[in-house]
Design a protein around this motif. Structure first.
Motif, PDB file in Angstrom:
ATOM      1  N   SER A 137       0.810  -1.229   0.000  1.00 34.82           N
ATOM      2  CA  SER A 137       0.000   0.000   0.000  1.00 34.82           C
ATOM      3  C   SER A 137       0.839   1.273   0.000  1.00 34.82           C
ATOM      4  O   SER A 137       0.271   2.368  -0.103  1.00 34.82           O
ATOM      5  CB  SER A 137      -1.019  -0.001   1.136  1.00 34.82           C
ATOM      6  OG  SER A 137      -0.512  -0.573   2.297  1.00 34.82           O
ATOM      7  N   PHE A 138       2.173   1.164   0.094  1.00 34.07           N
ATOM      8  CA  PHE A 138       3.031   2.353   0.038  1.00 34.07           C
ATOM      9  C   PHE A 138       4.117   2.145  -1.025  1.00 34.07           C
ATOM     10  O   PHE A 138       4.546   1.017  -1.281  1.00 34.07           O
ATOM     11  CB  PHE A 138       3.705   2.593   1.391  1.00 34.07           C
ATOM     12  CG  PHE A 138       2.720   2.903   2.491  1.00 34.07           C
ATOM     13  CD1 PHE A 138       2.299   4.206   2.728  1.00 34.07           C
ATOM     14  CD2 PHE A 138       2.192   1.881   3.267  1.00 34.07           C
ATOM     15  CE1 PHE A 138       1.374   4.489   3.724  1.00 34.07           C
ATOM     16  CE2 PHE A 138       1.265   2.150   4.266  1.00 34.07           C
ATOM     17  CZ  PHE A 138       0.849   3.459   4.496  1.00 34.07           C
ATOM     18  N   ASP A 139       4.577   3.266  -1.600  1.00 29.57           N
ATOM     19  CA  ASP A 139       5.701   3.162  -2.530  1.00 29.57           C
ATOM     20  C   ASP A 139       6.957   2.718  -1.768  1.00 29.57           C
ATOM     21  O   ASP A 139       7.766   1.946  -2.284  1.00 29.57           O
ATOM     22  CB  ASP A 139       5.972   4.528  -3.197  1.00 29.57           C
ATOM     23  CG  ASP A 139       4.818   4.963  -4.091  1.00 29.57           C
ATOM     24  OD1 ASP A 139       4.093   4.080  -4.586  1.00 29.57           O
ATOM     25  OD2 ASP A 139       4.641   6.187  -4.283  1.00 29.57           O
ATOM     26  N   ALA A 140       7.134   3.261  -0.557  1.00 29.77           N
ATOM     27  CA  ALA A 140       8.322   2.899   0.237  1.00 29.77           C
ATOM     28  C   ALA A 140       7.987   2.876   1.719  1.00 29.77           C
ATOM     29  O   ALA A 140       7.061   3.557   2.174  1.00 29.77           O
ATOM     30  CB  ALA A 140       9.447   3.904  -0.022  1.00 29.77           C
ATOM     31  N   ALA A 141       8.767   2.078   2.456  1.00 29.46           N
ATOM     32  CA  ALA A 141       8.693   2.090   3.922  1.00 29.46           C
ATOM     33  C   ALA A 141      10.094   2.355   4.446  1.00 29.46           C
ATOM     34  O   ALA A 141      11.068   1.796   3.931  1.00 29.46           O
ATOM     35  CB  ALA A 141       8.181   0.747   4.442  1.00 29.46           C
ATOM     36  N   MET A 142      10.210   3.249   5.419  1.00 25.34           N
ATOM     37  CA  MET A 142      11.523   3.532   6.015  1.00 25.34           C
ATOM     38  C   MET A 142      11.466   3.291   7.529  1.00 25.34           C
ATOM     39  O   MET A 142      10.390   3.356   8.139  1.00 25.34           O
ATOM     40  CB  MET A 142      11.946   4.988   5.718  1.00 25.34           C
ATOM     41  CG  MET A 142      10.973   6.048   6.230  1.00 25.34           C
ATOM     42  SD  MET A 142      11.465   7.742   5.753  1.00 25.34           S
ATOM     43  CE  MET A 142      12.418   8.221   7.201  1.00 25.34           C
TER      44      MET A 142
END
Ligand SMILES: C[S@@+](CC[C@H](N)C(=O)[O-])C[C@H]1O[C@@H](n2cnc3c(N)ncnc32)[C@H](O)[C@@H]1O
Length: 248
Positions: free
Chosen positions: A89-94
């Protein structure tokens, strides 16, 4: 004590010394690539959240959530090990300076991989050669830190869990974010209680080890022993003390 409970106990003064270090932020933001939507896991008070992207934060400690500045990204009360989001559901996770607090780091990293197409994790190599021996604070004053890592997954295991490549992160000598290794060229800082209260390690090792380490460091600074032992650091503008970015 869970990582969230720890921060509900010691997080009250976090923002006194902890903030975004721009040079490390730049490296993290490059690693995020062209991601437009970003999940920040273990977000704390919001350091390192990119202002030019659509950020959602996840933070289990109420005390940390309460210190997020007005206008900061929306923050969900949850833990890395069980992220309340659909697959991809997200482009990226940090995740920044948080994996070592998670009860199950591998489960949390896999959750990040599940909910995002790209994963960027700022963490450290806790192996003997990479970190404990290389940093004078752990080597000469606070060897107890090694015990905190027993049973925790290695950097290679963390990288393997998400199929990440590993990038070194150098710490500038005047690092703006007061994490454990930040004052490697400014040893007097560790004598300051306000600095130590922003670093969970000092609370985790307990008051006896803290008192002994601080006393011993103070003695060595006064006698010139620290300067003699660490002469090579004076010429460095940045140091590799085992901090790493995992990028998947
Ligand atoms: C050293 S702070 C880092 C905060 C922020 N990322 C930063 O760079 O300033 C570690 C954070 O991890 C959070 N944390 C602890 N256990 C966690 C878990 N299981 N899942 C997500 N976050 C957790 C703590 O509550 C705390 O806010």
């Amino acid at each position: 004590m869970s990582g969230a409970q720890l921060y509900d106990t010691l997080g009250a003064t976090y923002t006194v010394t902890r903030r975004t270090e721009p040079r490390i932020a730049a490296q993290i933001w490059v690693a995020l690539g062209d991601a437009r939507t970003v999940l920040n896991v273990g977000a704390g008070t919001g350091s390192y959240e990119p202002a030019d992207r659509d950020v959602t934060a996840v933070e289990p400690s109420a005390l940390m959530r309460a210190q997020r500045p007005a206008g900061a990204a929306p923050c969900v009360a949850a833990s890395a090990e069980s992220l309340p989001f659909e697959n991809q559901s997200f482009d990226a996770a940090m995740a920044v300076a948080t994996v070592h607090h998670w009860q199950d780091p591998i489960a949390g990293l896999r959750e990040m991989r599940r909910v995002a197409r790209r994963v960027v994790v700022f963490t450290f190599d806790g192996s003997e050669t990479a970190w404990r021996r290389r940093f004078w604070l752990t080597r000469d004053y606070l060897p107890e830190v090694g015990d905190l890592l027993v049973g925790r997954p290695s950097l290679a295991e963390q990288a393997r869990a998400i199929g990440a490549r590993i990038e070194p992160v150098l710490i500038p000598w005047d690092c703006a974010d007061g994490f454990f290794e930040a004052y490697w060229r400014r040893p007097e800082a560790y004598l300051d209680d306000r600095v130590r209260r922003g670093i969970s390690v000092w609370t985790t090792v307990g008051p006896e080890a803290e008192r002994r380490a601080v006393r011993s460091l103070r003695d060595d600074l006064v006698s010139g022993r620290w300067a003699e032992r660490n002469r090579d650091l004076a010429a460095l503008d940045a140091a590799d003390l085992g901090l790493r970015l995992l990028v998947a």
